[in-house]
Design a protein around this motif. Structure first.
Motif, mmCIF file in Angstrom:
data_model
loop_
_atom_site.group_PDB
_atom_site.id
_atom_site.type_symbol
_atom_site.label_atom_id
_atom_site.label_comp_id
_atom_site.label_asym_id
_atom_site.label_seq_id
_atom_site.Cartn_x
_atom_site.Cartn_y
_atom_site.Cartn_z
ATOM 1 N N MET A 15 3.201 9.400 -2.106
ATOM 2 C CA MET A 15 3.555 8.176 -2.816
ATOM 3 C C MET A 15 3.904 7.058 -1.836
ATOM 4 O O MET A 15 3.507 5.904 -2.034
ATOM 5 C CB MET A 15 4.719 8.422 -3.774
ATOM 6 N N ALA A 16 4.631 7.395 -0.784
ATOM 7 C CA ALA A 16 4.985 6.395 0.225
ATOM 8 C C ALA A 16 3.731 5.810 0.865
ATOM 9 O O ALA A 16 3.614 4.587 1.043
ATOM 10 C CB ALA A 16 5.883 7.028 1.283
ATOM 11 N N LEU A 17 2.778 6.689 1.190
ATOM 12 C CA LEU A 17 1.549 6.209 1.812
ATOM 13 C C LEU A 17 0.718 5.384 0.831
ATOM 14 O O LEU A 17 0.161 4.343 1.200
ATOM 15 C CB LEU A 17 0.737 7.398 2.326
ATOM 16 N N ASP A 18 0.654 5.819 -0.414
ATOM 17 C CA ASP A 18 -0.093 5.081 -1.431
ATOM 18 C C ASP A 18 0.461 3.664 -1.571
ATOM 19 O O ASP A 18 -0.291 2.673 -1.566
ATOM 20 C CB ASP A 18 -0.020 5.829 -2.766
ATOM 21 N N LEU A 19 1.774 3.548 -1.672
ATOM 22 C CA LEU A 19 2.391 2.239 -1.842
ATOM 23 C C LEU A 19 2.186 1.363 -0.616
ATOM 24 O O LEU A 19 1.949 0.146 -0.732
ATOM 25 C CB LEU A 19 3.881 2.409 -2.147
ATOM 26 N N GLN A 20 2.270 1.956 0.563
ATOM 27 C CA GLN A 20 2.050 1.163 1.774
ATOM 28 C C GLN A 20 0.608 0.701 1.884
ATOM 29 O O GLN A 20 0.332 -0.438 2.271
ATOM 30 C CB GLN A 20 2.444 1.976 3.007
ATOM 31 N N LEU A 21 -0.330 1.582 1.570
ATOM 32 C CA LEU A 21 -1.735 1.190 1.626
ATOM 33 C C LEU A 21 -2.022 0.054 0.647
ATOM 34 O O LEU A 21 -2.762 -0.888 0.966
ATOM 35 C CB LEU A 21 -2.626 2.391 1.311
ATOM 36 N N ARG A 22 -1.455 0.132 -0.545
ATOM 37 C CA ARG A 22 -1.684 -0.899 -1.551
ATOM 38 C C ARG A 22 -1.058 -2.226 -1.139
ATOM 39 O O ARG A 22 -1.636 -3.300 -1.386
ATOM 40 C CB ARG A 22 -1.099 -0.454 -2.895
ATOM 41 N N THR A 23 0.109 -2.166 -0.526
ATOM 42 C CA THR A 23 0.852 -3.382 -0.202
ATOM 43 C C THR A 23 0.362 -4.025 1.096
ATOM 44 O O THR A 23 0.202 -5.245 1.175
ATOM 45 C CB THR A 23 2.350 -3.051 -0.083
ATOM 46 N N ARG A 24 0.103 -3.197 2.079
ATOM 47 C CA ARG A 24 -0.176 -3.728 3.414
ATOM 48 C C ARG A 24 -1.668 -3.929 3.682
ATOM 49 O O ARG A 24 -2.044 -4.844 4.424
ATOM 50 C CB ARG A 24 0.421 -2.784 4.454
ATOM 51 N N PHE A 25 -2.499 -3.088 3.065
ATOM 52 C CA PHE A 25 -3.926 -3.107 3.423
ATOM 53 C C PHE A 25 -4.856 -3.383 2.241
ATOM 54 O O PHE A 25 -6.074 -3.398 2.424
ATOM 55 C CB PHE A 25 -4.308 -1.762 4.051
ATOM 56 N N GLN A 26 -4.304 -3.563 1.045
ATOM 57 C CA GLN A 26 -5.144 -3.693 -0.152
ATOM 58 C C GLN A 26 -6.091 -2.500 -0.290
ATOM 59 O O GLN A 26 -7.236 -2.622 -0.741
ATOM 60 C CB GLN A 26 -5.928 -5.005 -0.152
ATOM 61 N N LEU A 27 -5.592 -1.343 0.123
ATOM 62 C CA LEU A 27 -6.292 -0.073 -0.034
ATOM 63 C C LEU A 27 -5.449 0.808 -0.943
ATOM 64 O O LEU A 27 -4.380 0.409 -1.391
ATOM 65 C CB LEU A 27 -6.491 0.603 1.328
ATOM 66 N N THR A 28 -5.923 2.023 -1.206
ATOM 67 C CA THR A 28 -5.165 2.968 -2.026
ATOM 68 C C THR A 28 -5.241 4.350 -1.406
ATOM 69 O O THR A 28 -6.063 4.616 -0.525
ATOM 70 C CB THR A 28 -5.730 3.044 -3.458
ATOM 71 N N LEU A 29 -4.391 5.248 -1.914
ATOM 72 C CA LEU A 29 -4.479 6.635 -1.460
ATOM 73 C C LEU A 29 -5.804 7.256 -1.891
ATOM 74 O O LEU A 29 -6.300 8.164 -1.227
ATOM 75 C CB LEU A 29 -3.300 7.450 -2.008
ATOM 76 N N ASP A 30 -6.388 6.765 -2.979
ATOM 77 C CA ASP A 30 -7.720 7.232 -3.364
ATOM 78 C C ASP A 30 -8.721 6.987 -2.235
ATOM 79 O O ASP A 30 -9.586 7.831 -1.963
ATOM 80 C CB ASP A 30 -8.203 6.494 -4.616
ATOM 81 N N ASP A 31 -8.619 5.834 -1.594
ATOM 82 C CA ASP A 31 -9.531 5.531 -0.479
ATOM 83 C C ASP A 31 -9.337 6.529 0.661
ATOM 84 O O ASP A 31 -10.309 6.986 1.272
ATOM 85 C CB ASP A 31 -9.275 4.113 0.044
ATOM 86 N N TYR A 32 -8.082 6.859 0.934
ATOM 87 C CA TYR A 32 -7.798 7.827 2.007
ATOM 88 C C TYR A 32 -8.317 9.204 1.641
ATOM 89 O O TYR A 32 -8.954 9.883 2.467
ATOM 90 C CB TYR A 32 -6.289 7.855 2.259
ATOM 91 N N MET A 33 -8.075 9.643 0.404
ATOM 92 C CA MET A 33 -8.542 10.968 -0.006
ATOM 93 C C MET A 33 -10.065 11.035 0.011
ATOM 94 O O MET A 33 -10.651 12.067 0.392
ATOM 95 C CB MET A 33 -8.014 11.314 -1.398
ATOM 96 N N THR A 34 -10.730 9.954 -0.382
ATOM 97 C CA THR A 34 -12.193 9.929 -0.342
ATOM 98 C C THR A 34 -12.695 10.045 1.089
ATOM 99 O O THR A 34 -13.685 10.740 1.360
ATOM 100 C CB THR A 34 -12.721 8.637 -0.985
ATOM 101 N N ALA A 35 -12.010 9.371 2.014
ATOM 102 C CA ALA A 35 -12.401 9.465 3.425
ATOM 103 C C ALA A 35 -12.201 10.886 3.956
ATOM 104 O O ALA A 35 -13.026 11.400 4.724
ATOM 105 C CB ALA A 35 -11.596 8.462 4.251
ATOM 106 N N LEU A 36 -11.092 11.541 3.548
ATOM 107 C CA LEU A 36 -10.880 12.940 3.941
ATOM 108 C C LEU A 36 -11.977 13.815 3.360
ATOM 109 O O LEU A 36 -12.466 14.755 4.020
ATOM 110 C CB LEU A 36 -9.518 13.424 3.454
ATOM 111 N N TRP A 37 -12.358 13.546 2.124
ATOM 112 C CA TRP A 37 -13.421 14.314 1.470
ATOM 113 C C TRP A 37 -14.736 14.202 2.242
ATOM 114 O O TRP A 37 -15.414 15.201 2.493
ATOM 115 C CB TRP A 37 -13.579 13.827 0.033
ATOM 116 N N LYS A 38 -15.076 13.001 2.634
ATOM 117 C CA LYS A 38 -16.350 12.798 3.332
ATOM 118 C C LYS A 38 -16.352 13.426 4.716
ATOM 119 O O LYS A 38 -17.375 13.976 5.155
ATOM 120 C CB LYS A 38 -16.658 11.305 3.425
ATOM 121 N N ARG A 39 -15.213 13.365 5.405
ATOM 122 C CA ARG A 39 -15.182 13.904 6.773
ATOM 123 C C ARG A 39 -14.975 15.409 6.801
ATOM 124 O O ARG A 39 -15.624 16.110 7.579
ATOM 125 C CB ARG A 39 -14.078 13.218 7.580
ATOM 126 N N PHE A 40 -14.065 15.915 5.950
ATOM 127 C CA PHE A 40 -13.710 17.333 6.032
ATOM 128 C C PHE A 40 -14.157 18.155 4.826
ATOM 129 O O PHE A 40 -14.382 19.352 4.953
ATOM 130 C CB PHE A 40 -12.191 17.470 6.183
#
Length: 605
Positions: free
Chosen positions: A405-430
Motif C-alpha cells: 500500500m505504501a508503494l502504491d500510494l507513492q507511485l500514484r503520488t510521485r510518479f503518476q504510476l500505480t502498483l499495477d504498473d509495477y506488478m505488470t513489469a514483474l510479470w513480464k520480467r519474471f
C-alpha cells in the motif's frame, strides 16, 4: 570418447529416462474409518537400492509437517507380486535394498483433516493434498506420473484436480514430481460452474468452480458469477491471465462445516476450505481473491529461494513480504474494485495493514525480509512451548501488505504510476519468462518502472531490508481519507489478554507497553489498581476510564506466590483507524474523489 560413442550413450540415457514411469493407484476399502490404500509402482529404474519417502513440506507452506506419521502397513513387491524386503530407515523414509528395475510399494494412509495442507478421507468426500498423501521415490523427479483413483462403486462422484485428464475419467497424469505435488484433488458430489476469459492475444482459458457445499444450482451459479468478476479484475491488473497448463484453472472449494479453514494456491488451481454452511455471501470471497492472485504472484512470479521446492525440509524465503504480502493487499483491493466489498470494509482492512506496520513490535524492530525468513516456524507450524512472537514477529502477510500500500500510494503520488504498473513489469520480467527473482531483482524492476534508481534504492533500504516507519497520512489525504488514533486521549495498559473471567494475564505483554515496562508478563495476576481491588477485566477498564495517558498509578499483582506493587505509567492506545473525509465531516474535492476512484474503482473496460 568418440563422438559416435558419446551420442550412443546419450541416446541410451535419454531412452532410459523416458522409460522410467511412476504409477499410483488409490483405493478406499475402509473409507468409513478415513483410510486409503495407496500403491506406487516404479518401473524402468536402475536396479539396486530404491528409496521411498513421505514429504515433510508442501507447496504454499514454508514450515515442516510430519506427513509420514499417518502412513503405515508399508510393504514392497516385485513385478510378479512377490514380497521384497523394505526397511524403515527414518520416520518417513523407506528403503528397498534390492530390486531389478521395478518395485511396488503399498501402504495405508489415514487422513482426517481436510484443509489446504493435510488430507481428509470420509464417506462424504475425499480431499487430498498430494504431499500429505503420496509417498515418492527419491531421484526420479522427472519421471512421468500416472494416478488412478478407484472411486467407491456406490458413489456418483466427480474429480476436481489440475492433473492432466486422460480418456479415463478416474485416471490422470503429471509430467513429474514437482507438478504432481502441486495438484490438490477433491473427489465427491461437486457442483460445477464454468466461464471463459480471453487474453488480448486471442487465447481463451476455461475457469471452473468445483464446489462442495449444500447449495442450490441457482445460488452456486450466482456465487460463481462473483468469482468470475474477481478473475476479470485480476486479469486487468496484469493485462492477461497466465497461459494455464492444459488451458484450465480450477477453484476447488469446500464450503461446509466438515472441513478446516484454509486456502492454498497452486499453479493452475486453488484448494479452498471454509468451515461454514454455504450461503453464497460475499464474506466468503476474500480467500478466492487472495489465492487467485497467487497464480501470478508466487506461482509464476516466483522467489528464487523457493525454486526448486524441497519436499524434505522447510523452505526459507526472503521474499514472502512480496509473494504473500502484496497478494494480501491485492486480495482486498480486487474485492473493492469488483464491487464485492464496501468501502468501509476495505478501509478497515487497510487500517489493519497500517497498524501492523506501525504498531507491532516485529515490524518496528525487524525488516520484511527478516520476517519472511521466520515463516519456517510460523506458517502452520506446530509448537507446544511458548514463544515470544508477539514481541519479535509480525506476519509477512499484513506487513507485506502495508509495504504494498505504501508503494502504491507513492507511485500514484510521485510518479503518476500505480502498483499495477509495477506488478505488470514483474510479470513480464519474471512471470511470463518463469525466471525466479531475488530481492535485488525486485528493486531493479522498481527502478526501471519509475526511471528513478535512487528512489528504488531508498525505498528498499528503508522499508524492505530496513524497518523504518512510513508516513501514510499525507498520501491517504489525497484520496480523501483521514488516518487518526482510534482511542486518542484514553488511558491504556497495553495490548493484553486475560484468562476468561479473571485478571490473570494470558498473553505476552508487549514491549514498550505500560504493563511490559512495569515488569508484568504472562500468568501474572493483577490484584489492585491504585488501591482498588479488581477481579474482572471490566473492573480494570472502569478504573482506566478515570485516568488519562501519562498518569502514574500503583498496580499490585501476584507473580506465582509473590505479591508485588509497582508504579505504572499509563499510555495511549496507538491503534489507527482509517475513515473517509465525508465521515469525518471534512470537504472532499474532485481531485480526491478522482484519486480514490482510480485507486479503488473497477479496472474492467
Amino acid at each position: 570418447m568418440t563422438k559416435q560413442l558419446f551420442l550412443l550413450l546419450t541416446l541410451l540415457a535419454v531412452s532410459h529416462t523416458y522409460a522410467q514411469k511412476i504409477n499410483y493407484v488409490v483405493s478406499f476399502p475402509n473409507i468409513v474409518h478415513h483410510e486409503a490404500n495407496i500403491s506406487i509402482a516404479a518401473s524402468g529404474i536402475p536396479a539396486g537400492k530404491a528409496v521411498f519417502r513421505m514429504s515433510r513440506s508442501s507447496p504454499g507452506r514454508y514450515a515442516t509437517h510430519e506427513f509420514g506419521k499417518n502412513v503405515y502397513d508399508v510393504k514392497a513387491f516385485d513385478q510378479g507380486g512377490n514380497p521384497v524386503t523394505i526397511n524403515r530407515i527414518d520416520g518417513d523414509v523407506y528403503e528397498v535394498p534390492k530390486q531389478n528395475g521395478f518395485v511396488r510399494v503399498d501402504y495405508t494412509l489415514y487422513a482426517a483433516y481436510a484443509d489446504g495442507t493435510y488430507s481428509g478421507i470420509d464417506p462424504a468426500s475425499v480431499h487430498l493434498n498430494m504431499p500429505a498423501t503420496f509417498m515418492w521415490i527419491k531421484g526420479f523427479d522427472k519421471a512421468p506420473i500416472t494416478v488412478t483413483f478407484n472411486i467407491p462403486t456406490d458413489k456418483k462422484w466427480t474429480i476436481a484436480t489440475q492433473l492432466k485428464p486422460t480418456g479415463n475419467p478416474i485416471e490422470f497424469t503429471a509430467p513429474g514430481l514437482q507438478y504432481f505435488m502441486d495438484c490438490p484433488t477433491k473427489i465427491g458430489s461437486l457442483t460445477w460452474k464454468e466461464w471463459n476469459i480471453k487474453n488480448p492475444n486471442g487465447n481463451d482459458y476455461t475457469f471452473r468452480l468445483a464446489l462442495e457445499a449444500d447449495a442450490t444450482d441457482t445460488v452456486a451459479g450466482t456465487f460463481a458469477t462473483k468469482v468470475k468478476r474477481i478473475t476479470q479484475e485480476a486479469q486487468a491488473v496484469f493485462g492477461e491471465v497466465p497461459a494455464y497448463d492444459y488451458g484450465t484453472y480450477t477453484f476447488i472449494a469446500s464450503i461446509n462445516p466438515y472441513v478446516e479453514g484454509d486456502g492454498m494456491e497452486h499453479r493452475n488451481s486453488t484448494m479452498i476450505s471454509i468451515p461454514y454452511a454455504f450461503n453464497g455471501d460475499n464474506s466468503l470471497l476474500g480467500v478466492f481473491a487472495h489465492e487467485f492472485f497467487h497464480c501470478w504472484n508466487v506461482e509464476r512470479i516466483r522467489p528464487k529461494t523457493l525454486e526448486p521446492f524441497n519436499f524434505e525440509k522447510s523452505n526459507m524465503s526472503n521474499e514472502l513480504w512480496c509473494a504473500e504480502g502484496f497478494t494480501q493487499y491485492y486480495g482486498q483491493l480486487l474485492l473493492c474494485r469488483a464491487g464485492l466489498r464496501p468501502l468501509g470494509e476495505i478501509l478497515a482492512s487497510f487500517s489493519n495493514l497500517i497498524n501492523t506496520k506501525e504498531n507491532t513490535p516485529g515490524a518496528k524492530r525487524y525488516s520484511p525480509v527478516e520476517m519472511s525468513r521466520h515463516a519456517v516456524f510460523v506458517d502452520a507450524g506446530v509448537a507446544v512451548d511458548r514463544t515470544n512472537y508477539p514481541n519479535m514477529f509480525s506476519s509477512y502477510y499484513p506487513y507485506g501488505g502495508a509495504i504494498a500500500m505504501a508503494l502504491d500510494l507513492q507511485l500514484r503520488t510521485r510518479f503518476q504510476l500505480t502498483l499495477d504498473d509495477y506488478m505488470t513489469a514483474l510479470w513480464k520480467r519474471f512471470g511470463k519468462t518463469e525466471i525466479a527473482y531475488t530481492v535485488t531483482g525486485l528493486e531493479e524492476v522498481l527502478a526501471d518502472v519509475t526511471h528513478d534508481k535512487a528512489f528504488a534504492s531508498d525505498f528498499f533500504a528503508r522499508f524492505v531490508t530496513g524497518h523504518e516507519s512510513f508516513n501514510y497520512e499525507p498520501l491517504l489525504e489525497k484520496a480523501g481519507l483521514t488516518l487518526k488514533k482510534q482511542y486518542a486521549g484514553k488511558a491504556w495498559l497495553g495490548q493484553v489478554s486475560f484468562t476468561e473471567g479473571t485478571t490473570t494475564i494470558s498473553s505476552n505483554t508487549i514491549i514498550g507497553s505500560p504493563l511490559y515496562n512495569a515488569g508484568l508478563d504472562n500468568d501474572d495476576v493483577i490484584v489492585q489498581i491504585d488501591g482498588h481491588l479488581v477481579a474482572r477485566p471490566a473492573d480494570i477498564n472502569e478504573l482506566l476510564n478515570t485516568h488519562k495517558p501519562g498518569d502514574v498509578i500503583n498496580i499490585t499483582y501476584k507473580h506465582r506466590t509473590e505479591s508485588k506493587t509497582v508504579p505504572l505509567t499509563l499510555g495511549e492506545n496507538p491503534t489507527y483507524t482509517l475513515t473517509t473525509y465525508e465521515q469525518a465531516g471534512l470537504s472532499v474535492t474532485k481531485e480526491m474523489m478522482d484519486f480514490r476512484n482510480n485507486w479503488l474503482g473497477t479496472k474492467i473496460k
